[in-house]
Structure formats: structure tokens, C-alpha cells
Design an enzyme around this catalytic site. Structure first.
Site, PDB file in Angstrom:
ATOM      1  N   LYS A 190       0.841  -1.197   0.000  1.00 57.35           N
ATOM      2  CA  LYS A 190       0.000   0.000   0.000  1.00 57.35           C
ATOM      3  C   LYS A 190       0.879   1.252   0.000  1.00 57.35           C
ATOM      4  CE  LYS A 190      -1.834   2.710   2.994  1.00 57.35           C
ATOM      5  NZ  LYS A 190      -1.740   3.962   2.231  1.00 57.35           N
ATOM      6  N   GLY A 242       6.938   4.541   8.152  1.00 59.74           N
ATOM      7  CA  GLY A 242       6.087   5.717   8.316  1.00 59.74           C
ATOM      8  C   GLY A 242       6.316   6.336   9.671  1.00 59.74           C
ATOM      9  N   SER A 243       5.292   6.997  10.183  1.00 57.38           N
ATOM     10  CA  SER A 243       5.473   7.750  11.429  1.00 57.38           C
ATOM     11  C   SER A 243       5.474   6.823  12.644  1.00 57.38           C
ATOM     12  CB  SER A 243       4.352   8.776  11.567  1.00 57.38           C
ATOM     13  OG  SER A 243       3.125   8.105  11.605  1.00 57.38           O
ATOM     14  N   THR A 244       6.076   7.305  13.715  1.00 59.90           N
ATOM     15  CA  THR A 244       6.152   6.517  14.946  1.00 59.90           C
ATOM     16  C   THR A 244       4.747   6.279  15.516  1.00 59.90           C
ATOM     17  OG1 THR A 244       8.382   7.259  15.388  1.00 59.90           O
ATOM     18  CG2 THR A 244       7.118   6.535  17.298  1.00 59.90           C
ATOM     19  N   GLY A 247       3.164   3.556  13.549  1.00 60.14           N
ATOM     20  CA  GLY A 247       3.934   2.346  13.850  1.00 60.14           C
ATOM     21  C   GLY A 247       3.498   1.722  15.175  1.00 60.14           C
ATOM     22  N   GLU A 264       9.992   0.783  10.372  1.00 62.36           N
ATOM     23  CA  GLU A 264      10.983   1.834  10.060  1.00 62.36           C
ATOM     24  C   GLU A 264      10.269   3.152  10.302  1.00 62.36           C
ATOM     25  OE1 GLU A 264      14.061   1.334   9.119  1.00 62.36           O
ATOM     26  OE2 GLU A 264      14.095  -0.742   8.428  1.00 62.36           O
ATOM     27  N   CYS A 298      13.452  10.686   6.416  1.00 60.13           N
ATOM     28  CA  CYS A 298      13.356  10.183   7.790  1.00 60.13           C
ATOM     29  C   CYS A 298      14.659  10.397   8.541  1.00 60.13           C
ATOM     30  CB  CYS A 298      13.003   8.707   7.766  1.00 60.13           C
ATOM     31  SG  CYS A 298      14.064   7.787   6.643  1.00 60.13           S
ATOM     32  N   GLU A 395       9.921  15.455  15.524  1.00 56.11           N
ATOM     33  CA  GLU A 395      10.215  15.357  14.092  1.00 56.11           C
ATOM     34  C   GLU A 395       9.315  16.327  13.331  1.00 56.11           C
ATOM     35  OE1 GLU A 395       8.883  11.871  11.944  1.00 56.11           O
ATOM     36  OE2 GLU A 395      10.799  11.765  10.911  1.00 56.11           O
TER      37      GLU A 395
END
Ligand code: NAD
Length: 485
Positions: A190, A242-244, A247, A264, A298, A395
Site C-alpha cells: 500500500k 512511516g510515522s512513529t 507504527g 521503520e 526520515c 520530528e
């Protein structure tokens, strides 16, 4: 062309890359079981050129039923073909994909820049060649897995669900699909909702490469589509970039199932300049690390630590170099800083600029002209930043640099590690011993020395702490796609 003290007075003639050789359909369907298929909910969303706000195409939105269809197609292909054919045959397909990406490199680069806003120089020289390199590298491994894992029996995991972000759309797709195929898995991928086009072009290319139906499926959509994939009971592994925050949600979803997971996630990299560093080279590396590609990386070097004795000099040279950065049309070959990927991301960046100003930090922005339409952010620098500042902690994912100073090696290591993230770092010094000291003590998955943002498929990449777990690339990356017996 006249040059004065200020490099901003260089006026380069526009050098736009041609779009004559590319074709974008009005509408893109889902790629399931080797065919482009309309979404069962009949819903489509628009993908926009962030540099002009023009609609490029309509993209199908996959719902749970479509995701289920894609997973079933991947399972059928896994059981029926992909786990049965010889590793040498698998390699041939992967080599073919790599070569086709090279043949269509210009087309991919232009579409990447149109859809995502990144300068053509980046998509042409980094994204597309590195994407091809990932397929070449992994094609080489496909029939040599017994050497990758000696004295072990290696088997694939089965069907893998892969979810990727918008900052390196084609490269992330390659980075995910290539090792999965090489190790004998089938895939449902995706892409991110703002940058689906090159993944769908890759689907066309995969079909042209003659890959058996269902081995790679591409389902487009936003978070709900991703969630349906992570929740699907017949997926053996989720690979997420993607983002934490997302995640963590995925980790909760997968907990208690026997799905494998690699994450990641975000980063807040420290770039460290010592007084013995080649300052010009370091400044160029800092610029590359945060301003090229709009800070949409990132591992962007968003925190700069400068040794006190050279702080004033670095500050002066950095600002001077920032003033010469060319912001504008991503398709222009002279452009250094392209468009921010989406309106939403620009709003996020602007909210951080406001927070920084509210904290009383000194903000410096270049005065380069900004196009009227589209989403843009001038290269920005905050100095006198404290460790506690939101600008140093969170971030931002934009062209925003936070500068802090330090006196000793121990102090800078403490400061650099004082973050929930741990994806990457950079060290600039003339002393090899300092490099070895820092690379062992910095808690970051990648530490670059006297360079920055260099990627290679042979080299494992991944994070510490809230930057995720698992590695992608190299031998370590292969390990995440196999069972060893
Ligand atoms: P994001 O987490 O918002 O989205 C990433 C992907 O997840 C998208 O495809 C999105 O549609 C999907 N998604 C959103 N909600 C979901 C859910 N609930 N379940 C499943 N999937 C869902 O991140 P983004 O804004 O697209 O990308 C920027 C982030 O990615 C930054 O934090 C950046 O650091 C990180 N990133 C990390 C790496 C790395 O290698 N560590 C590489 C690139 C980007």
C-alpha cells in the site's frame, strides 16, 4: 549572469525537464491478481501536484473487501507458483524489473517529481537509480540464500503486507518489494495516499515483466486501507515505514498474532561538527542533509551540534550557503528545494515554525522568492535552541534546522542521544579516532562520517528506540523475510 557577494544574485536560466515522454492516465485502478481492477466501493481520491495544486489523476480507494481480494490473490500466487518455481527463475523476473526501471528511468523520475514535489535532480539521481539497484541487488541473492544463511534451511514467510510513506514513493516500494520477492514471498503493497502514481506505474512495469499474476498486488488508499491490511488474518508479515504514531498502532494490532513485524519509523538525526572538521564540506553536508528534498527524509539531519569554537563561522557559512539555494519548480534541473508534499504537511511545518517563535528562538529564513501556487517552505534555521525546545525534540519533516553548540565529546554524545529517536546521525571531523568513538556511542542505526544521506542496497538500514526495529537492505534485510530452520 552577475555574481556579487550574495550568491542569491546568481540568475540561472530555467532548465525544466520535459514532460513529453510521460503519460498519466485520468484514473488508476487497484492492481490485484495481475489486473487493474475497479475498487468495490467505487470510491476514488485525487492526487495533486504539490507545486501547482493541479489534479494529476484519480486513484482508487481500496476498502477491506479489496484488501481481502489482494491478500487472497497473493496467497494463491504463493501456494501455486512463487513458492514452487526455482530460485533462479525468481531471480530472472527480479532482474527484468530492475532493467525495465532503468529503461523507463526518465519517466519514473518526472512522475515522482510531479506527484511528490521533490526536485528532479533527486528523483533522477537518487530515487530511481537506487530503486533499480535494490532490484538488481536482491535478484542476485535469490538463488544464493543458502550462502546468506549457511548451514540453515531457508524458507519464505508467505504473504507480506507492506505499507510505505510519501517521501520516497518508488524507492520505498522497491526497498520493500525486492527483498520480499527474492526470498520467495508474495506481496500486497500500500503506497501513501499523496504519492501513489509511481507505485502504480511500477505495477504496469511488473505486469510487463510477466511476473505471475498475484505475486505483487498494489492497493491504494489512506489509513483505513493500511489498517485493513495490518488486520488481515492471512498476512504473515507486516513491513511498515512511516510515522512513529502509526507504527505504534500497528504494533498493537499485530501483538498477540503470529505475524512478523518490522517498523521503520521517524527520526531526529544529530549532525555533529567538530572544530577540526573541513568546515565547507561539513556545511555542504548539513545543507544536503536537511534542505535538499525539503527535509522530507526520515534520516534528515534536523539537529545540528557545532563545537563552540567554530560556531560563529559555521553559522555565517551556513546562512550564506542557504541564501544560494534555489527553491521552486521541482522539474527544473537547477532546483535545490522543491515543494512540500501536501497542504497538510505544510500546515504541520508552519505550526512548528510558530511554536519555535513562541518559545523565543531566533529564526532565520532565506528570502528566496516563493511561487504563488503550491505548497512551499523557505529553508529555515533556529539558533540558540535548548534541548527542551519542541524544535529540537519533535520530528518536523520539513526544511527546518535546529542549531545547538557543545564543548566536549561527552557532552555532544549525551545531547545527541537525548531523543526518543535513533535512526541516523552524522559526524564531521578530521580525526578517525573521534569517528570510531562516536559511531560506537551514538544510539543511531546509521552513522555517516564526513558525508550524509548516502544509501546503498547492500547496507542495512533501520532504527533504535522509537525509530523502529528490524533492518532493511543487506543481509540483515533478507533475514526479515525468511524463516530459518
Ligand atoms: P504515516 O505514518 O502517516 O503514513 C505512512 C503510511 O501508513 C501511509 O501509507 C499511510 O496511508 C499509512 N497509514 C496511516 N494510518 C495507518 C493505520 N492506522 N494503519 C496502517 N497504515 C496506516 O507517515 P507519513 O506521513 O506518510 O510519512 C512520514 C513519516 O515516515 C515520518 O515520520 C518519517 O520519519 C517516516 N519515515 C521513516 C523511514 C525509515 O526508514 N525509518 C523512511 C521514510 C519515512
Amino acid at each position: 549572469m552577475a555574481k556579487t557577494d550574495n550568491n542569491a544574485d546568481w540568475n540561472l536560466a530555467p532548465a525544466p525537464e520535459s514532460t513529453d515522454h510521460i503519460h498519466i492516465d485520468k484514473r488508476y485502478e487497484l492492481f490485484i491478481d495481475g489486473k487493474f481492477t475497479a475498487p468495490s466501493g467505487k470510491k476514488y481520491f485525487k492526487t495533486v501536484n504539490p507545486a501547482t495544486e493541479e489534479v494529476l489523476a484519480e486513484i482508487a480507494e481500496a476498502n477491506g473487501r479489496d484488501v481481502d481480494k489482494a491478500v487472497k490473490a497473493a496467497r494463491k500466487a504463493y501456494n501455486g507458483v512463487w513458492s514452487k518455481i526455482s530460485a533462479k527463475e525468481r531471480a530472472k523476473y527480479i532482474f527484468r524489473i530492475a532493467r525495465l526501471i532503468q529503461e523507463r528511468a526518465r519517466e519514473f523520475a518526472v512522475i515522482e517529481s510531479l506527484d511528490g514535489g521533490k526536485p528532479i535532480r533527486e528523483s533522477r539521481d537518487v530515487d530511481v537509480p537506487t530503486a533499480a539497484a535494490h532490484f538488481f541487488y536482491h535478484a542476485g541473492w535469490a538463488d544464493k540464500l543458502e550462502y546468506a544463511f549457511p548451514v540453515r534451511k531457508v524458507s519464505p514467510l508467505g504473504v507480506v503486507g507492506q505499507i510505505i510513506p510519501w517521501n520516497f514513493p518508488l524507492l520505498m516500494a522497491a526497498w520493500k518489494i525486492a527483498p520480499a520477492l527474492a526470498t520467495g514471498n508474495t506481496v500486497v503493497l500500500k503506497p501513501a495516499e499523496t504519492t501513489s502514481l509511481t507505485a502504480l506505474k511500477l505495477a504496469e512495469l511488473i505486469r510487463d515483466a510477466g511476473l505471475p499474476d498475484g505475486v505483487v498486488n498494489i492497493v491504494t488508499g489512506a489509513g483505513a486501507t493500511g489498517r485493513a491490511l495490518t488486520e488481515h488474518p492471512d498476512v504473515d508479515k507486516i513491513a511498515f515505514t512511516g510515522s512513529t504514531d502509526v507504527g505504534k498502532m500497528i504494533q498493537r494490532t499485530v501483538a498477540g498474532t503470529d505475524k512478523k513485524l518490522t517498523l521503520e519509523l521517524g527520526g531526529k538525526a544529530a549532525n555533529i561538527i567538530f572544530e577540526d572538521a573541513p568546515i565547507d564540506q561539513a556545511v555542504e553536508g548539513i545543507i544536503n542533509g536537511i534542505f535538499f528534498n525539503q527535509g522530507h527524509v526520515c534520516c534528515a539531519g534536523s539537529r545540528l551540534f557545532v563545537q563552540e569554537s567554530v560556531a560563529a563561522e559555521v553559522d555565517r557559512r551556513l546562512k550564506h550557503r542557504m541564501e544560494s539555494l534555489i527553491l521552486g519548480d521541482p522539474l527544473d534541473k537547477n532546483t535545490d528545494v522543491g515543494a512540500i508534499n501536501s497542504k497538510g504537511q505544510l500546515e504541520t511545518i508552519n505550526s512548528y515554525l510558530a511554536k519555535g517563535k513562541k518559545e523565543g528562538l531566533t529564526m532565520f529564513q532565506t528570502d528566496c522568492p516563493v511561487p504563488e501556487k503550491g505548497f512551499w517552505c523557505r529553508p529555515t534555521l533556529f539558533s540558540d535552541v535548548a534541548q527542551s525546545s519542541v524544535i529540537a525534540r519533535e520530528e518536523i519533516f520539513g526544511p527546518v534546522l535546529a542549531i545547538q553548540t557543545f564543548r566536549t565529546v561527552d557532552e555532544v554524545i549525551d545531547k545527541a542521544n537525548n531523543t526518543p529517536y535513533g535512526l541516523s546521525a552524522g559526524v564531521w571531523t578530521d580525526k578517525g579516532s573521534k569517528i570510531f568513538n562516536l559511531t560506537t556511542r551514538l544510539k543511531a542505526g546509521v552513522v555517516w562520517a564526513n558525508t550524509y544521506n548516502k544509501f546503498d542496497p547492500t547496507s542495512p538500514f533501520g532504527g533504535y528506540k522509537e525509530s523502529g526495529f528490524g533492518r532493511e537492505g543487506g543481509l540483515h534485510g533478507l533475514r526479515a523475510y525468511v524463516n530459518l530452520h
